[in-house]
Design a protein around this motif. Structure first.
Motif, short mmCIF file in Angstrom:
data_model
loop_
_atom_site.label_atom_id
_atom_site.label_comp_id
_atom_site.label_asym_id
_atom_site.label_seq_id
_atom_site.Cartn_x
_atom_site.Cartn_y
_atom_site.Cartn_z
N ARG A 185 0.83 -1.20 0.00
CA ARG A 185 0.00 0.00 0.00
C ARG A 185 0.87 1.26 0.00
NH1 ARG A 185 -5.20 0.96 1.25
NH2 ARG A 185 -5.49 -1.18 1.98
N ASP A 186 1.99 1.22 0.72
CA ASP A 186 2.90 2.37 0.76
C ASP A 186 3.57 2.60 -0.60
OD1 ASP A 186 2.32 2.73 3.46
OD2 ASP A 186 3.94 1.39 4.09
N CYS A 187 3.86 1.49 -1.30
CA CYS A 187 4.50 1.61 -2.62
C CYS A 187 3.57 2.24 -3.64
CB CYS A 187 4.94 0.24 -3.11
SG CYS A 187 6.18 -0.57 -2.08
N ALA A 188 2.27 2.04 -3.48
CA ALA A 188 1.29 2.50 -4.47
C ALA A 188 1.28 4.01 -4.61
CB ALA A 188 -0.10 1.99 -4.09
N ALA A 189 1.83 4.74 -3.63
CA ALA A 189 1.82 6.19 -3.68
C ALA A 189 2.95 6.76 -4.55
CB ALA A 189 1.93 6.75 -2.25
N TYR A 190 3.81 5.89 -5.08
CA TYR A 190 4.97 6.34 -5.86
C TYR A 190 4.93 5.76 -7.27
CZ TYR A 190 6.70 7.87 -1.35
OH TYR A 190 6.82 8.50 -0.14
N PRO A 191 5.66 6.39 -8.22
CA PRO A 191 5.72 5.82 -9.58
C PRO A 191 6.27 4.40 -9.53
CG PRO A 191 6.66 8.03 -9.52
CD PRO A 191 6.45 7.63 -8.10
N LEU A 192 5.69 3.52 -10.31
CA LEU A 192 6.09 2.11 -10.30
C LEU A 192 6.65 1.72 -11.66
CD1 LEU A 192 3.06 0.58 -8.40
CD2 LEU A 192 5.29 1.22 -7.46
N ALA A 193 7.79 1.05 -11.64
CA ALA A 193 8.43 0.52 -12.85
C ALA A 193 8.42 -1.00 -12.71
CB ALA A 193 9.86 1.04 -13.00
N LEU A 194 7.49 -1.66 -13.38
CA LEU A 194 7.23 -3.07 -13.11
C LEU A 194 7.73 -3.97 -14.23
CD1 LEU A 194 3.62 -3.02 -11.65
CD2 LEU A 194 5.80 -2.76 -10.46
N PRO A 195 8.18 -5.18 -13.86
CA PRO A 195 8.45 -6.20 -14.89
C PRO A 195 7.16 -6.58 -15.59
CG PRO A 195 8.49 -7.18 -12.70
CD PRO A 195 8.39 -5.70 -12.50
N ASP A 196 7.26 -7.02 -16.83
CA ASP A 196 6.03 -7.37 -17.55
C ASP A 196 5.44 -8.68 -17.01
OD1 ASP A 196 7.18 -9.61 -18.86
OD2 ASP A 196 7.83 -8.38 -20.54
N ARG A 197 4.29 -9.05 -17.54
CA ARG A 197 3.53 -10.15 -16.96
C ARG A 197 4.09 -11.54 -17.29
NH1 ARG A 197 -0.26 -6.06 -17.31
NH2 ARG A 197 -1.57 -5.89 -15.42
N SER A 198 5.21 -11.61 -17.97
CA SER A 198 5.83 -12.92 -18.23
C SER A 198 6.66 -13.39 -17.04
CB SER A 198 6.71 -12.86 -19.49
OG SER A 198 7.82 -11.99 -19.29
N TYR A 199 6.81 -12.53 -16.03
CA TYR A 199 7.67 -12.86 -14.90
C TYR A 199 6.87 -13.25 -13.66
CZ TYR A 199 11.32 -10.94 -17.78
OH TYR A 199 12.19 -10.71 -18.81
N GLY A 200 7.43 -14.19 -12.90
CA GLY A 200 6.75 -14.70 -11.72
C GLY A 200 6.52 -13.63 -10.67
N GLY A 201 7.49 -12.71 -10.50
CA GLY A 201 7.33 -11.66 -9.52
C GLY A 201 6.14 -10.77 -9.82
N ARG A 202 5.93 -10.49 -11.11
CA ARG A 202 4.78 -9.66 -11.50
C ARG A 202 3.47 -10.42 -11.22
NH1 ARG A 202 3.44 -5.46 -15.08
NH2 ARG A 202 1.23 -5.02 -14.69
N GLU A 203 3.48 -11.71 -11.44
CA GLU A 203 2.30 -12.50 -11.16
C GLU A 203 1.94 -12.43 -9.68
OE1 GLU A 203 0.78 -17.15 -11.38
OE2 GLU A 203 2.56 -16.54 -12.50
N LEU A 204 2.96 -12.48 -8.81
CA LEU A 204 2.72 -12.37 -7.37
C LEU A 204 2.12 -11.01 -7.03
CD1 LEU A 204 5.96 -13.95 -5.85
CD2 LEU A 204 3.70 -14.98 -5.99
N LEU A 205 2.66 -9.96 -7.65
CA LEU A 205 2.15 -8.61 -7.40
C LEU A 205 0.68 -8.50 -7.83
CD1 LEU A 205 5.15 -6.40 -8.56
CD2 LEU A 205 4.15 -6.41 -6.26
N ASP A 206 0.40 -8.95 -9.04
CA ASP A 206 -0.97 -8.83 -9.56
C ASP A 206 -1.96 -9.60 -8.70
OD1 ASP A 206 -0.05 -7.22 -11.58
OD2 ASP A 206 -0.07 -8.79 -13.12
N ARG A 207 -1.55 -10.77 -8.24
CA ARG A 207 -2.45 -11.58 -7.41
C ARG A 207 -2.72 -10.89 -6.07
NH1 ARG A 207 -0.88 -17.75 -6.76
NH2 ARG A 207 -1.15 -17.52 -9.02
N ALA A 208 -1.67 -10.30 -5.49
CA ALA A 208 -1.85 -9.62 -4.20
C ALA A 208 -2.75 -8.40 -4.35
CB ALA A 208 -0.49 -9.20 -3.64
N VAL A 209 -2.56 -7.64 -5.42
CA VAL A 209 -3.34 -6.42 -5.62
C VAL A 209 -4.80 -6.75 -5.92
CG1 VAL A 209 -3.65 -4.41 -7.12
CG2 VAL A 209 -1.37 -5.03 -6.31
N SER A 210 -5.05 -7.87 -6.61
CA SER A 210 -6.43 -8.24 -6.95
C SER A 210 -7.27 -8.52 -5.71
CB SER A 210 -6.43 -9.48 -7.86
OG SER A 210 -6.00 -10.64 -7.14
#
Length: 306
Positions: A185-210
């Motif tokens: 939640r604290d990170c959401a207040a800043y610009p985000l530079a994210l790996p694309d959706r082919s990466y496992g880390g991005r999948e974890l992020l998307d699942r948590a945010v959903s």
């Protein structure tokens, strides 16, 4: 082992998708290569390639044949390595497909350490997505695959694994560059530079945010972690990487801080190193796998420290 030459020829044609291109790589004429393929097909009693207007491709019989061929060629490589090892000269080529997280620090450090002991061993390293790494392993193109978030993939024999936290990476001096874990939640207040959706880390992020009441809206997406890390040095942006790809040396070398994402937001996931089930590794590859397994078992801190 001249009888293996035709196996090498078939393998090269299958990879190139063209007799002409394969002949150029093999340094023989296309007509000679075509005759050798036709002789083999006559001996088998069936074609193994479909002839297309612009090349060739394996048919069903060819798919069966190529799996046998690549298994045979891999066994020959292992045999050569074992024979050379008997003479006291451990040599050969270790081929690896790995995730981007290992390309910056972990794997270069481990390869350099190994080659100090065995300077005659060569390495072929390809940085690949999860799916690409497993495909290369299944096609006998690599000896080892090192990937994040292993599923129960058929044919993947795990040699070693390690638990990995997701890390938030930002420049030194960022308002969130403190200590301890960080909430998404604290990170959401800043610009985000994210790996694309082919990466496992991005999948974890998307699942948590959903499952949350906030959103992570990236200003930049990229398939290059090197680009993302370089970018967050230039503004108060945040990117994410698994622990093994975010060593403590980032601060001294690149002016970056890595803080673990709080486990209440994203639980650690496992990183795995494996080989193709049923395939015997060469001496060089087996010894290197032992080295990596020992380092992974020491935990993320030791792995990141190199």
């Amino acid at each position: 082992m001249r009888h293996l030459r035709i196996l090498t020829y078939v393998d090269e044609v299958a990879r190139a998708g063209s007799i002409r291109r394969a002949a150029e790589r093999l340094n023989i004429t296309a007509s000679a290569l075509n005759r050798r393929i036709q002789d083999l097909e006559a001996e088998l009693g069936t074609p193994i390639f479909e002839r297309l207007p612009r090349g060739v491709r394996l048919n069903a019989a060819g798919e069966l044949m190529i799996r046998h061929i690549r298994s045979q060629l891999a066994d020959v490589g292992r045999l050569r390595s074992q024979i050379e090892d008997l003479s006291g000269f451990r040599r050969g080529t270790v081929s690896i497909a790995c995730s981007h997280a290992l390309a910056h620090d972990f794997l270069p450090i481990e390869i350099a350490s190994y080659r100090r002991a065995f300077p005659l061993v060569e390495f072929d390293v390809r940085v690949a997505s999860h799916g690409e790494a497993l495909r290369a392993l299944g096609a006998y193109e690599v000896d080892l695959a090192l990937v994040f978030r292993m599923s129960n993939t058929v044919g993947f024999q795990i040699i070693a694994s390690a638990e990995q936290r997701l890390m938030a990476i930002m420049r030194d001096g960022h308002p969130l560059a403190g200590t301890g874990s960080i909430r998404l939640r604290d990170c959401a207040a800043y610009p985000l530079a994210l790996p694309d959706r082919s990466y496992g880390g991005r999948e974890l992020l998307d699942r948590a945010v959903s499952q949350s009441s906030f959103r992570l809206s990236p200003v930049i997406e990229s398939n290059s972690f090197e680009f993302l890390r370089n970018y967050v040095r230039l503004e108060d942006a945040i990117t994410f990487q698994i622990e093994i790809g975010a060593p403590a040396s980032l601060r001294e070398r690149d002016g970056l801080i890595a803080r673990p994402v709080d486990a209440r937001d994203i639980a650690p996931a496992r990183f795995a190193m494996g080989q193709l089930h049923g395939r015997s590794l060469s001496v060089a590859a087996a010894k290197f796998a032992e080295q990596l397994a020992a380092k992974l078992e020491l935990g993320p801190a030791a792995s990141a420290a190199g």
